[in-house]
Design a protein around this motif. Structure first.
Motif, PDB file in Angstrom:
ATOM      1  N   ALA A 133       0.807  -1.225   0.000  1.00 17.10           N
ATOM      2  CA  ALA A 133       0.000   0.000   0.000  1.00 17.10           C
ATOM      3  C   ALA A 133       0.834   1.267   0.000  1.00 17.10           C
ATOM      4  CB  ALA A 133      -0.942   0.000   1.208  1.00 17.10           C
ATOM      5  N   GLY A 134       2.126   1.175   0.295  1.00 14.14           N
ATOM      6  CA  GLY A 134       2.967   2.350   0.342  1.00 14.14           C
ATOM      7  C   GLY A 134       2.819   3.110   1.655  1.00 14.14           C
ATOM      8  N   LEU A 135       3.584   4.180   1.788  1.00 13.05           N
ATOM      9  CA  LEU A 135       3.525   5.001   2.990  1.00 13.05           C
ATOM     10  C   LEU A 135       2.173   5.697   3.097  1.00 13.05           C
ATOM     11  CD1 LEU A 135       7.077   6.648   2.856  1.00 13.05           C
ATOM     12  CD2 LEU A 135       6.353   4.749   4.310  1.00 13.05           C
ATOM     13  N   GLY A 136       1.730   5.899   4.327  1.00 16.92           N
ATOM     14  CA  GLY A 136       0.467   6.589   4.542  1.00 16.92           C
ATOM     15  C   GLY A 136      -0.491   5.808   5.409  1.00 16.92           C
ATOM     16  N   PRO A 137      -1.677   6.364   5.637  1.00 21.31           N
ATOM     17  CA  PRO A 137      -2.628   5.756   6.571  1.00 21.31           C
ATOM     18  C   PRO A 137      -3.254   4.459   6.077  1.00 21.31           C
ATOM     19  CG  PRO A 137      -3.602   7.672   5.520  1.00 21.31           C
ATOM     20  CD  PRO A 137      -2.178   7.652   5.096  1.00 21.31           C
ATOM     21  N   MET A 138      -3.196   4.173   4.770  1.00 24.11           N
ATOM     22  CA  MET A 138      -3.827   2.952   4.258  1.00 24.11           C
ATOM     23  C   MET A 138      -3.215   1.712   4.896  1.00 24.11           C
ATOM     24  SD  MET A 138      -6.135   1.729   2.229  1.00 24.11           S
ATOM     25  CE  MET A 138      -6.582   0.250   1.325  1.00 24.11           C
ATOM     26  N   ALA A 139      -1.894   1.650   4.926  1.00 24.65           N
ATOM     27  CA  ALA A 139      -1.211   0.497   5.513  1.00 24.65           C
ATOM     28  C   ALA A 139      -1.507   0.394   7.010  1.00 24.65           C
ATOM     29  CB  ALA A 139       0.283   0.591   5.268  1.00 24.65           C
ATOM     30  N   GLY A 140      -1.507   1.527   7.707  1.00 28.56           N
ATOM     31  CA  GLY A 140      -1.792   1.499   9.134  1.00 28.56           C
ATOM     32  C   GLY A 140      -3.207   1.045   9.438  1.00 28.56           C
ATOM     33  N   THR A 141      -4.169   1.506   8.643  1.00 27.24           N
ATOM     34  CA  THR A 141      -5.558   1.108   8.858  1.00 27.24           C
ATOM     35  C   THR A 141      -5.745  -0.385   8.655  1.00 27.24           C
ATOM     36  OG1 THR A 141      -6.292   3.295   8.123  1.00 27.24           O
ATOM     37  CG2 THR A 141      -7.934   1.529   8.149  1.00 27.24           C
ATOM     38  N   LEU A 142      -5.171  -0.921   7.582  1.00 27.27           N
ATOM     39  CA  LEU A 142      -5.296  -2.355   7.319  1.00 27.27           C
ATOM     40  C   LEU A 142      -4.562  -3.179   8.379  1.00 27.27           C
ATOM     41  CD1 LEU A 142      -4.874  -2.457   3.437  1.00 27.27           C
ATOM     42  CD2 LEU A 142      -6.991  -2.617   4.773  1.00 27.27           C
ATOM     43  N   ALA A 143      -3.431  -2.682   8.863  1.00 22.44           N
ATOM     44  CA  ALA A 143      -2.710  -3.389   9.911  1.00 22.44           C
ATOM     45  C   ALA A 143      -3.535  -3.472  11.189  1.00 22.44           C
ATOM     46  CB  ALA A 143      -1.376  -2.699  10.186  1.00 22.44           C
ATOM     47  N   LEU A 144      -4.173  -2.360  11.558  1.00 22.67           N
ATOM     48  CA  LEU A 144      -5.057  -2.368  12.728  1.00 22.67           C
ATOM     49  C   LEU A 144      -6.218  -3.334  12.528  1.00 22.67           C
ATOM     50  CD1 LEU A 144      -5.282   1.426  13.631  1.00 22.67           C
ATOM     51  CD2 LEU A 144      -4.047  -0.348  14.861  1.00 22.67           C
ATOM     52  N   ALA A 145      -6.797  -3.322  11.322  1.00 22.88           N
ATOM     53  CA  ALA A 145      -7.955  -4.169  11.055  1.00 22.88           C
ATOM     54  C   ALA A 145      -7.590  -5.649  11.148  1.00 22.88           C
ATOM     55  CB  ALA A 145      -8.525  -3.845   9.675  1.00 22.88           C
ATOM     56  N   LEU A 146      -6.451  -6.045  10.604  1.00 21.86           N
ATOM     57  CA  LEU A 146      -6.079  -7.458  10.609  1.00 21.86           C
ATOM     58  C   LEU A 146      -5.799  -7.948  12.026  1.00 21.86           C
ATOM     59  CD1 LEU A 146      -3.773  -7.608   7.465  1.00 21.86           C
ATOM     60  CD2 LEU A 146      -5.994  -8.726   7.756  1.00 21.86           C
TER      61      LEU A 146
END
Length: 276
Positions: free
Chosen positions: A146-159
């Protein structure tokens, strides 16, 4: 109400001793204490250096700068967007995890004694795998895609949170009182309607409480994920803390504290409303 006088044939027993050679729990506790003592002995903790005058003075200066957060308009103009980004990451990640966790909790739970629960073991293994990987590791893996930014963090929290909430939801469903569901099953009601009208209404307060608690945790986790480039308050925290800019770091920590307190108050209010 006055206490009842003891009968003549009643036998008063003394409390058991704190340690007995036949007590397995006593031996287990003693072994755990020995391991704790050996752990302290093997770590080579330098308490003298920790409590030295120089160390205490440096910690005092550090704490004094940290407790004087920066509040000028220029810094706050950069702080609030990062706080909103962290809040959005925690909200979206928690909502995705709540939905996915509930969907996985259904096959991971045995709703009644005759339920064969064919997918219970495999689903619980999946939930264990999801929550065994820390959020930072999920974020590091997702940054590649997903690259740098909130997308990766959001998916990491969700998983990660899916694994936690899925297990908690499954335990709540399994421990729900069986009476209402049994009454519907003996009348030939389909299993889906039993879940909808009997099981979920009983466990809904627990599910909401678990979800709000994990949301509170995810606010802190979302801030930490910024360290690896996931955006939000964590990115500011890593930047200012790396430069030892304590007033800016203190302001970031104050905003995180306010957000956690707000979610905690919302959790209390939701539990009170659902308990009525």
């Amino acid at each position: 109400m006055p206490s009842r006088p003891p009968a003549a044939n009643e036998v008063f027993r003394l409390p058991p001793p704190l340690f007995s050679a036949r007590c397995r729990a006593c031996w287990f506790t003693a072994g755990a204490l020995v391991l704790v003592i050996l752990s302290f002995w093997s770590l080579d903790l330098q308490w003298g250096r920790f409590f030295s005058g120089d160390a205490l003075g440096r910690m005092g200066r550090f704490a004094a700068e940290l407790l004087a957060p920066r509040t000028d308009a220029a810094f706050l103009a950069r702080l609030w967007p990062a706080a909103l980004e962290t809040l959005a990451m925690s909200v979206v990640g928690t909502l995705l995890a709540a939905v996915a966790g509930l969907l996985l909790a259904l096959p991971a739970s045995r709703t009644h004694a005759q339920d064969r629960a064919r997918w219970r073991g495999a689903t619980r293994l999946l939930l264990n795998a999801l929550r065994s990987v820390p959020e930072l590791m999920w974020a590091a893996l997702l940054l590649v895609a997903a690259g740098l930014g909130p997308m990766a963090g959001t998916l990491a929290l969700a998983l990660h949170t899916t694994g936690v909430l899925g297990r908690l939801f499954a335990e709540a469903i399994e421990n729900a009182p069986a009476g209402p569901g049994f009454a519907l099953r003996v009348r030939g009601v389909a299993e889906g309607r039993v879940l909808l009208y009997a099981t979920l209404p009983q466990v809904l307060p627990q599910l909401v409480s678990y979800t709000l608690y994990r949301w509170e945790n995810n606010i802190r986790a979302a801030a930490v994920l910024g360290v690896v480039g996931a955006g939000g308050l964590g990115q500011m925290l890593a930047f200012h803390l790396g430069l030892f800019q304590m007033p800016e770091t203190g302001a970031v920590l104050v905003v995180m504290l306010v957000m956690v307190l707000a979610v905690d108050g919302l959790s209390v209010l939701a539990r009170v409303r659902l308990a009525r």
